[in-house]
Design a protein around this motif. Structure first.
Motif, PDB file in Angstrom:
ATOM      1  N   SER A 132       0.813  -1.205   0.000  1.00 57.76           N
ATOM      2  CA  SER A 132       0.000   0.000   0.000  1.00 57.76           C
ATOM      3  C   SER A 132       0.852   1.263   0.000  1.00 57.76           C
ATOM      4  CB  SER A 132      -0.924   0.012   1.224  1.00 57.76           C
ATOM      5  OG  SER A 132      -0.168   0.101   2.411  1.00 57.76           O
ATOM      6  N   ARG A 133       2.132   1.155   0.387  1.00 58.26           N
ATOM      7  CA  ARG A 133       2.979   2.330   0.347  1.00 58.26           C
ATOM      8  C   ARG A 133       3.175   2.741  -1.103  1.00 58.26           C
ATOM      9  NH1 ARG A 133       8.879   2.695   3.153  1.00 58.26           N
ATOM     10  NH2 ARG A 133       9.352   1.065   1.666  1.00 58.26           N
ATOM     11  N   SER A 134       2.991   3.993  -1.398  1.00 58.76           N
ATOM     12  CA  SER A 134       3.068   4.439  -2.781  1.00 58.76           C
ATOM     13  C   SER A 134       4.471   4.228  -3.331  1.00 58.76           C
ATOM     14  CB  SER A 134       2.688   5.915  -2.871  1.00 58.76           C
ATOM     15  OG  SER A 134       3.717   6.727  -2.328  1.00 58.76           O
ATOM     16  N   ALA A 135       4.531   4.101  -4.660  1.00 58.05           N
ATOM     17  CA  ALA A 135       5.829   3.939  -5.310  1.00 58.05           C
ATOM     18  C   ALA A 135       6.712   5.156  -5.052  1.00 58.05           C
ATOM     19  CB  ALA A 135       5.627   3.719  -6.810  1.00 58.05           C
ATOM     20  N   LEU A 136       6.093   6.348  -5.004  1.00 60.12           N
ATOM     21  CA  LEU A 136       6.863   7.562  -4.746  1.00 60.12           C
ATOM     22  C   LEU A 136       7.482   7.520  -3.350  1.00 60.12           C
ATOM     23  CD1 LEU A 136       7.541  10.332  -6.058  1.00 60.12           C
ATOM     24  CD2 LEU A 136       5.582  11.268  -4.831  1.00 60.12           C
ATOM     25  N   LEU A 145      10.745  12.986 -10.310  1.00 61.86           N
ATOM     26  CA  LEU A 145      10.939  12.747  -8.882  1.00 61.86           C
ATOM     27  C   LEU A 145       9.774  13.228  -8.022  1.00 61.86           C
ATOM     28  CD1 LEU A 145      14.730  13.580  -8.606  1.00 61.86           C
ATOM     29  CD2 LEU A 145      13.666  11.373  -8.131  1.00 61.86           C
ATOM     30  N   SER A 146       8.868  13.986  -8.594  1.00 63.62           N
ATOM     31  CA  SER A 146       7.711  14.460  -7.835  1.00 63.62           C
ATOM     32  C   SER A 146       6.394  13.982  -8.439  1.00 63.62           C
ATOM     33  CB  SER A 146       7.725  15.994  -7.775  1.00 63.62           C
ATOM     34  OG  SER A 146       7.724  16.553  -9.081  1.00 63.62           O
ATOM     35  N   ASN A 147       6.467  13.029  -9.373  1.00 61.57           N
ATOM     36  CA  ASN A 147       5.267  12.576 -10.085  1.00 61.57           C
ATOM     37  C   ASN A 147       4.917  11.147  -9.666  1.00 61.57           C
ATOM     38  OD1 ASN A 147       3.470  11.486 -12.102  1.00 61.57           O
ATOM     39  ND2 ASN A 147       4.027  13.207 -13.416  1.00 61.57           N
ATOM     40  N   PRO A 148       3.854  10.940  -8.869  1.00 63.06           N
ATOM     41  CA  PRO A 148       3.517   9.586  -8.408  1.00 63.06           C
ATOM     42  C   PRO A 148       3.114   8.647  -9.542  1.00 63.06           C
ATOM     43  CG  PRO A 148       1.817  11.179  -7.765  1.00 63.06           C
ATOM     44  CD  PRO A 148       2.950  11.966  -8.309  1.00 63.06           C
ATOM     45  N   ASP A 149       2.512   9.171 -10.607  1.00 65.67           N
ATOM     46  CA  ASP A 149       2.093   8.312 -11.724  1.00 65.67           C
ATOM     47  C   ASP A 149       3.302   7.728 -12.449  1.00 65.67           C
ATOM     48  OD1 ASP A 149      -0.584   8.829 -11.186  1.00 65.67           O
ATOM     49  OD2 ASP A 149      -0.633  10.577 -12.505  1.00 65.67           O
ATOM     50  N   LEU A 150       4.325   8.554 -12.664  1.00 62.20           N
ATOM     51  CA  LEU A 150       5.539   8.046 -13.316  1.00 62.20           C
ATOM     52  C   LEU A 150       6.257   7.044 -12.421  1.00 62.20           C
ATOM     53  CD1 LEU A 150       6.896  11.341 -14.920  1.00 62.20           C
ATOM     54  CD2 LEU A 150       5.882   9.394 -16.114  1.00 62.20           C
ATOM     55  N   MET A 151       6.278   7.295 -11.115  1.00 67.08           N
ATOM     56  CA  MET A 151       6.890   6.343 -10.189  1.00 67.08           C
ATOM     57  C   MET A 151       6.146   5.008 -10.211  1.00 67.08           C
ATOM     58  SD  MET A 151       9.590   7.236  -8.474  1.00 67.08           S
ATOM     59  CE  MET A 151      10.548   8.711  -8.077  1.00 67.08           C
ATOM     60  N   GLN A 152       4.823   5.046 -10.339  1.00 65.40           N
ATOM     61  CA  GLN A 152       4.053   3.808 -10.388  1.00 65.40           C
ATOM     62  C   GLN A 152       4.376   3.038 -11.654  1.00 65.40           C
ATOM     63  OE1 GLN A 152       2.140   2.631  -7.849  1.00 65.40           O
ATOM     64  NE2 GLN A 152       2.150   0.762  -9.064  1.00 65.40           N
ATOM     65  N   ILE A 153       4.625   3.732 -12.761  1.00 67.89           N
ATOM     66  CA  ILE A 153       5.044   3.057 -14.000  1.00 67.89           C
ATOM     67  C   ILE A 153       6.339   2.289 -13.766  1.00 67.89           C
ATOM     68  CG2 ILE A 153       5.922   3.467 -16.334  1.00 67.89           C
ATOM     69  CD1 ILE A 153       3.932   5.780 -16.559  1.00 67.89           C
ATOM     70  N   VAL A 154       7.263   2.908 -13.045  1.00 70.24           N
ATOM     71  CA  VAL A 154       8.538   2.245 -12.731  1.00 70.24           C
ATOM     72  C   VAL A 154       8.289   0.992 -11.894  1.00 70.24           C
ATOM     73  CG1 VAL A 154      10.697   2.486 -11.455  1.00 70.24           C
ATOM     74  CG2 VAL A 154       9.908   4.336 -12.934  1.00 70.24           C
TER      75      VAL A 154
END
Length: 419
Positions: free
Chosen positions: A186-190, A374-383
């Motif tokens: 549940s912890r966000s990718a960011l 580095l501040s975009n949660p959607d891009l981090m989730q893609i990773v």
């Protein structure tokens, strides 16, 4: 809707005395309920349900009044107006709905049922037919002078008690591991990406690209700002486009309450980098970026004339070019329309022994794109989605961004490697 099992409601009266086995069974079922997504994203619902269940099992149902619950659970003053503040009623209604949704799921038919009847804050517990017989026997009262029928049943329960305790223990272990797994997932990718930097107790060092370009400084007259005076002075300059990335990262550190300092690349020493986590900005104008990335899979390269710049993949086969992402400086300067590339790397460096974050583009637009990533949660989730089985302990990401008239577009994830 699944039918309620033929069962006895044995929690509707304050006169019921529960056995330890019954209490354990009810408490385990409540925790099973609260561990599901119907409840585990809220603080209010679990607190409410645990309170009314605990009071019922303890025989204190006289405490389960709207005002008392408002005071105990929601911190309301003793004289608060329940008519104008319906928080207890609203919460109870939502809990009833979520309990009903839980028991509608397949496979719940044989479970002990917890319910909160409308108009009441006293929960009821419904057992399956097999368990109901046992509970009814436990609560059976022998006529005066007759042999008490309870001991044989209690003897049977005693025989089963070991299995009940083992089942409860196993259930608790499963719940603990499930909670840990849920917490991780549940912890966000960011948040997961930033954790090694933000979890450190050491102050964070910004190492930014700097250049000693100027030997004079133009100052304006305070009385007449249009009048300028040229003074001789050695000036260290920072590329203004790098400030976009610096401010985004600094904002995240500030919101997390982290201490940080900023130093230019030319004045940063290895000892500085060994004192704590570091954030390094810039590529070909920052020697520390080139040094620390060079041993990694993705790193920067250039031709001898500094006309072609690239990000190479050191794991590429010998038969193919390792320079996978290339910027031609002639095209960059002539048109201002090209694709720029960047590396974002977060890893524990073998030389400094500290968490290191690098955000660097081949051109200035690439560095800006790295800061946005580095501040975009959607891009981090893609990773995260690209390597769901791997952790983010150490990670490199290659980004691209379309530059139009010198301005970068939205970052795009090109490659991900973690170890």
């Amino acid at each position: 809707m699944p039918e309620t099992p033929p069962a006895v409601s044995f929690a509707s009266s304050s006169h019921v005395v529960f056995t330890e086995e019954e209490k354990l069974a009810v408490e385990a079922q409540v925790e099973r309920l609260l561990a599901t997504p119907f409840f585990n994203h809220s603080r209010r619902f679990p607190s409410f349900l645990r309170y009314v269940v605990d009071q019922t099992l303890s025989g204190n149902t006289e405490n389960l009044k709207e005002r008392t619950i408002g005071i105990e659970i929601f911190g309301k003053p003793a004289d608060y107006d329940t008519a104008s503040d319906p928080i207890v009623r609203v919460t109870a209604a939502e809990i009833r709905k979520r309990i009903a949704q839980y028991y509608q799921e397949p496979g719940r038919e044989g479970e002990l049922r917890v319910s909160l009847p409308p108009g009441s804050y006293i929960p009821q517990f419904h057992l399956s037919q097999h368990e109901t017989v046992a509970v009814e026997a436990v609560h059976e009262i022998a006529p005066a002078g007759a042999a008490n029928p309870v001991p044989p049943v209690r003897a049977a329960l005693a025989t089963r008690s070991l299995w009940i305790w083992l089942s409860v223990l196993i259930l608790l272990l499963v719940m603990v591991f499930s909670a840990l797994a849920w917490r991780h997932s549940s912890r966000s990718a960011l948040a997961e990406f930033w954790a090694p930097i933000l979890d450190s107790s050491d102050p964070i060092l910004f190492c930014v690209a700097d250049q000693n370009q100027y030997t004079a400084l133009t100052l304006r007259d305070a009385e007449n700002p249009a009048h300028q005076v040229l003074l001789k002075e050695q000036v260290t300059a920072v590329v203004i486009d790098d400030l976009s990335t610096i401010t985004k990262i600094a904002g995240r550190l500030q919101s997390a309450g982290k201490r940080y300092s900023v130093r230019g690349e030319s004045t940063t020493s290895l000892m500085d980098l060994r004192n704590g986590p570091s954030v390094i900005i810039g590529a070909f104008d920052n020697a520390w970026t080139l040094r620390l990335l060079h041993p990694l899979r993705f790193h920067f390269a250039n031709d001898p004339l500094m006309a072609v710049f690239s990000i190479v993949d050191s794991s590429a086969p010998a038969s193919s070019s390792k320079a996978r992402w290339v910027v031609d400086r002639a095209q960059q300067m002539a048109t201002g329309n090209y694709v720029d590339y960047a590396i974002v790397a977060r890893f524990t460096d073998g030389t400094t022994g500290k968490p290191t974050l690098i955000a660097a583009g081949i051109g200035r637009g690439g560095t800006i794109a790295a800061g946005e990533f580095l501040s975009n949660p959607d891009l981090m989730q893609i990773v995260r989605n690209r390597n769901p089985s791997s952790s983010m302990k150490n990670i490199e990401v290659v980004l691209s961004t379309q530059i139009i008239a010198g301005e970068p577009g939205t970052p795009r994830v090109e490659a991900v490697y973690s170890w």
